[in-house]
Structures are given as C-alpha cells and as structure tokens.
Scaffold this active site. Structure first.
Site, PDB file in Angstrom:
ATOM      1  N   HIS A  62       0.902  -1.361  -0.029  1.00 23.44           N
ATOM      2  CA  HIS A  62      -0.178  -0.123   0.134  1.00 23.44           C
ATOM      3  C   HIS A  62       0.680   1.115  -0.066  1.00 23.44           C
ATOM      4  O   HIS A  62       2.142   1.010   0.213  1.00 23.44           O
ATOM      5  CB  HIS A  62      -0.876   0.092   1.105  1.00 23.44           C
ATOM      6  N   ASP A  66       5.667   4.643   5.078  1.00 20.75           N
ATOM      7  CA  ASP A  66       6.737   3.798   5.839  1.00 20.75           C
ATOM      8  C   ASP A  66       6.803   2.482   4.923  1.00 20.75           C
ATOM      9  O   ASP A  66       7.548   1.570   5.201  1.00 20.75           O
ATOM     10  CB  ASP A  66       6.277   3.449   7.086  1.00 20.75           C
ATOM     11  N   HIS A  67       6.047   2.422   3.905  1.00 22.63           N
ATOM     12  CA  HIS A  67       6.166   1.343   2.900  1.00 22.63           C
ATOM     13  C   HIS A  67       6.692   1.633   1.535  1.00 22.63           C
ATOM     14  O   HIS A  67       6.832   0.634   0.652  1.00 22.63           O
ATOM     15  CB  HIS A  67       4.624   0.703   2.708  1.00 22.63           C
ATOM     16  N   HIS A 139      -7.405  -2.039   5.721  1.00 21.78           N
ATOM     17  CA  HIS A 139      -6.566  -1.002   6.204  1.00 21.78           C
ATOM     18  C   HIS A 139      -7.338   0.447   5.899  1.00 21.78           C
ATOM     19  O   HIS A 139      -8.233   0.690   5.259  1.00 21.78           O
ATOM     20  CB  HIS A 139      -5.124  -0.955   5.391  1.00 21.78           C
TER      21      HIS A 139
END
Length: 303
Positions: A62, A66-67, A139
């Site tokens: 996603h 932080d990804h 999410h």
C-alpha cells in the site's frame, strides 16, 4: 528460498528497527523480490548480503510512507550504480503516479527498463515457476497481501524402466520429463506421466500488508509454509490497533492457527516496543500459535 527482513518497525523507524521492507531470495543465484520499500531501505541493503543488481521485482502492499518512501532513492541508486537489469514494480493504483512524480520533480531518472504495474485483487504474476496472487486487506488505504506459490516440481523420470521397455534415449526424453505424450518412430505412444515419480510440492508463503482482522486473511494464508503478518500492538491495545487498520499479536497468531499455516513470522512492531519487550509479545503469539517467531532487522529465515 530465504526471507531477509530489512525493516520491521511500524509507522516510524526507531533506533533498533527501520520501516517495512522484506526480501525474498528465490534461488541459489541470489535473485530476489522485495516486498515494500520504506524509507532508507537502500541503506539497509548496504548492511546486508543482498545485491541491488539481483533485485528483479518489487511488490508494494500500500502507499503509506513507511512502505514506499524508500523507492525513489533505491530506483535512482540502481542507475548510478551502473545496473542495467530491468525491474518491475507491482502495487495499488497511484503507485505509477508516485514514482513518476518523485522522479520528475527531483530531476531524477533511471537508465534501466522500469515497468510499474498497478494491480487489483487476483493473480498478478505467473512465470511457470512462481505464482503471485494479491488479496485485499482491511486498512485505512487500499492495501494488499501477497500469496506466493512455487509450482510443484515434476517427479524424476524413471530412465531404468524406460530402458527395460526398450524406449531409446533421444530428445523426446525432455518431453517425457515434462509429462508429455510422445509417439516413437516405431509407432508406440509413451505417456511421460506413467514414468514420473511423485511430484515435489512447491513452497507457499503469505506476506501481509497492514491490516485489521479481515475475512480474506484465511484464504490468503491457507496452509502456507510461512505466514508473515504484522503484529503492531499487544493484545491489550486491540481497539487502538484495529481503529488504525492494524492487528494485535493475538489477532495475527489467530490467523496463523485458523489458516493452518505451518509457521508464523511476526513483524511491523510499533516503535514503542524495545527489544526487551519482545519476549512478552512473543508469549502472546505463542499462546495461540506455538510456531511463532519474531522478526528483527537483518534476520534471515530459510524456507
């Protein structure tokens, strides 16, 4: 196959953990796929045994920072390092815009073939050796988990039996090894399936993105050899975890148990937790699913 955890923190890095990135090494040649690419992932590469030139694909779960905030640096550093091997990115809608915009606004570029594929739920890749299927998760942004399945390996061809039945050696042996039907020069029809030993089952693993409990989790992780799932917060903080689209230790371990996974590796821990807190989190998981391990940065797990 190996899993190397390059970042195991949730949301923000800590002094002990970087943010999300997991490498899956596929063969002895060292080629690998990356799942998520949080900020400073390329720094983590330099502290690991992974070689940037062996990176073949990146699967993004996603678009939270932080990804994905490590993508622009990693992509451009590959070019500056003289790497010419192509790279393919998979991820939710918006990934292509993110990559193109960050490269354009920063005056950056890549010198190797780069393909960005925006995915939906379902099969996203199959090369005859591995199949990758994306499952929607729960999410606050569209988010996917990836199920990676290695195709079964055919059994060994019984060459001695073929010899005993006067089947001559020839190029058709390769067809028989694939289980195909071959017509010999003397008119005999030979079915390769009749001369193959038992197939070796392929390995299966599930890598979850961020998620609160969701029905699709059991299908995603059904009977996998390894399940990688976030355990952002401890069991007592369930309401807070779920409200932000995350899972607790107990909720993640329950997925592993109910999906009949063989092994569960927990990751994506809140930066509130220090290494001295880990035994407590591990105990919460193992009370539900004993075959639980906790990831830490640079940990390597063999499959």
């Amino acid at each position: 196959m190996q899993l190397t955890f390059l970042g195991t923190s949730a949301g923000t890095p800590s002094l002990q953990r970087n943010v999300s990135a997991i490498a899956l090494t596929l063969s002895r040649r060292g080629d690998y796929w990356l799942f998520d690419c949080g900020e400073a992932t390329q720094h983590q590469f330099m502290r690991s045994a992974l070689k940037p030139g062996k990176l073949d694909k990146i699967f993004i779960t996603h678009l939270h920072g932080d990804h994905i905030f490590g993508l622009p640096g990693l992509l451009t550093s590959r070019s500056m390092g003289g790497i010419s091997e192509p790279l393919t990115l998979y991820g939710p809608a918006g990934l292509k815009t993110f990559v193109e915009t960050t490269l354009s606004l920063s005056g950056s570029f890549v010198t190797y073939p780069l393909e960005v594929i925006e995915i939906e739920a379902g099969e996203v890749f199959d090369d005859g050796k591995f199949k990758v299927t994306a499952y929607p998760l729960n999410h606050v942004l569209p988010c996917f988990g990836y199920r990676i399945e290695e195709h079964d390996k055919p059994g060994f061809l019984d060459a001695q039996r073929l010899k005993a039945e006067n089947v001559p050696r020839g190029p058709w042996f390769q067809q028989l090894k694939r289980g195909e039907v071959v017509t010999l020069e003397d008119g005999r029809v030979i079915n390769g399936q009749d001369y193959l030993g038992p197939a070796t089952p392929g390995r299966k693993l599930a890598i979850f993105g961020d998620t609160a409990p969701v029905a699709t989790a059991l299908e995603l992780a059904a009977e996998v050899d390894v399940m990688v799932h976030e355990a952002t917060l401890e069991a007592a903080m369930e309401e807070k975890a779920n409200g932000r689209g995350h899972s607790t230790t107990v909720q993640a371990a329950t997925v592993a148990r109910d999906a009949r996974a063989k092994r569960f590796i927990a990751t994506h821990f809140s930066s509130r937790y220090r290494f001295e807190d880990m035994p407590r989190l591990l105990a919460e998981c193992q009370a539900i699913f004993p075959a639980t391990e906790l990831a830490r940065d640079f940990a390597v797990f063999n499959l």
